[in-house]
Write a protein that holds these residues in place. Sequence first.
Motif, mmCIF file in Angstrom:
data_model
loop_
_atom_site.group_PDB
_atom_site.id
_atom_site.type_symbol
_atom_site.label_atom_id
_atom_site.label_comp_id
_atom_site.label_asym_id
_atom_site.label_seq_id
_atom_site.Cartn_x
_atom_site.Cartn_y
_atom_site.Cartn_z
ATOM 1 N N ASN A 155 0.816 -1.215 0.000
ATOM 2 C CA ASN A 155 0.000 0.000 0.000
ATOM 3 C C ASN A 155 0.850 1.265 0.000
ATOM 4 N N ILE A 156 1.845 1.319 0.874
ATOM 5 C CA ILE A 156 2.678 2.527 0.941
ATOM 6 C C ILE A 156 3.450 2.708 -0.357
ATOM 7 N N GLY A 157 3.949 1.613 -0.930
ATOM 8 C CA GLY A 157 4.695 1.724 -2.183
ATOM 9 C C GLY A 157 3.872 2.308 -3.309
ATOM 10 N N HIS A 197 0.832 2.125 -12.783
ATOM 11 C CA HIS A 197 2.201 1.680 -13.051
ATOM 12 C C HIS A 197 3.156 2.829 -12.731
ATOM 13 N N PRO A 198 3.376 3.062 -11.430
ATOM 14 C CA PRO A 198 4.301 4.130 -11.050
ATOM 15 C C PRO A 198 5.745 3.706 -11.303
ATOM 16 N N GLN A 227 -0.509 -6.596 -16.328
ATOM 17 C CA GLN A 227 -1.584 -5.919 -17.069
ATOM 18 C C GLN A 227 -1.525 -4.402 -16.852
ATOM 19 N N ASP A 228 -1.027 -3.984 -15.680
ATOM 20 C CA ASP A 228 -0.898 -2.550 -15.392
ATOM 21 C C ASP A 228 0.309 -1.923 -16.078
ATOM 22 N N GLY A 229 1.182 -2.748 -16.658
ATOM 23 C CA GLY A 229 2.340 -2.216 -17.360
ATOM 24 C C GLY A 229 3.688 -2.634 -16.810
ATOM 25 N N PHE A 230 3.711 -3.339 -15.690
ATOM 26 C CA PHE A 230 4.979 -3.809 -15.147
ATOM 27 C C PHE A 230 5.574 -4.887 -16.053
#
Length: 442
Positions: A155-157, A197-198, A227-230
């Motif tokens: 969560n924090i990440g 995707h940070p 799927q998010d881009g990682f």
Amino acid sequence: MVSMSSRMVEIADFPSVSLSNTRSLYVYLPPSYHENTEKHYAVLYMHDGQHVFSADERGGSWDMHVTADRLVSEGRMEEIIIVGIATVPHQRLNEYFHDNPRMHQVFDPPFAGERYETFIIEEVMPYINQNFRTLRGPEHTAMMGSSAGGIVTYNIGFRRPDVFGSIAVMSPYFVKAHFDERGELNEHPFYERYGTHPNLRVWLDMGGAEGVFMEKYARKEAERLVQDGFVPGEDLMLFLDPGAAHSQSDWAGRAQAPLLYFFGNIGEPVSIKLYGDDIAGVIGPVKQLNPVITYDSGFVQTLMNGAYHVESPELLTILPDGTLKPRTPGSTRITLQMGSLSADKEITIIEELPEFVKVAIEVKVPPATPASPMIYAGFEIPYSGEGIYRGSAMVPHGLSFTFKVSRGFGLHEKIGDPQVKRRSFTASSDLELFYEVEDWDV
């Protein structure tokens, strides 16, 4: 109060305005810290800080100082500072759980995760930066945690990638899975997905014998992150650790991998091995292989997509993610090729495998054992009277458990035989198990 050896520092009674409590911070300083006084260092923040460098009556030690010193001495990792943030008694889950609608369906509030996040970023980090020679910025700042400490790290990440550039999410408590009074498995995912995707490197793992902390939870989240881009092997590493339990010793055993990923050189692949069930049913539960790559540095990861070859494709096909698709009974060999490395595995296909098998457990405890309505032996077992606990559950086929019999958090059995440190079983068929507790750890 600050106590200090040459390279280990304890800041006792560190106060929190956000949480209105105090705790200890434990700080590991790298080998050159006192000699190279102009040098600044990246920082790894870790939860459950009381177990990061030492053991106590509630659990073993991760021995992170030992692992970091070894990797530095081998030239595989840069020197870093490690900060272990201790838990406050009876506040661990409260502080490690961020609030979201799903949480309220599974646990009772309050959930102080947001305030714990503020405590770390606005209270702990400024103190560490002011009192130690740290490198600033997300590219030099990482976080690591296991179980409930894994979900708060996650969560924090994802909430603050401007602060933390790397996170190690180990055996995360993403799903409350438990057997009800009828012995049936109930699964309640309660974590919040961000769908973003940070600029963040994610290490995600799970042991293969953690019982209801199942491999599939880590694997599914890894697939969603893709799927998010990682990109697996770049900003995402997944490791499904064969045979590992839900314990400090198992997390300590694989902590070197995220250290190498975040702060070192993972090296070159030297071997690959296919783990997973060697039997599958045309009808029955879906089986998925776990191809583990080992590197010359000691780094390990699970290959999420591979180039498989099936010797007899009329019997079985396999997807790039290792999912088996049985067609007809028989036996065939699967080969995985990755560059110059290869691994193979014989798979037997039968007509039908059960989705669940019945596991019945009986536990005998010492006469002086305090009364308790339940005991834990892989799953909760109710009291039957006269020092005996009996229970059963319908367990997913192939699920493995490695554990100590327990009568509460940190209240484990003492196993006399040094060769048998933990109990274990795999639910590959109906089982009737009997355990006798000799004594309890105190």
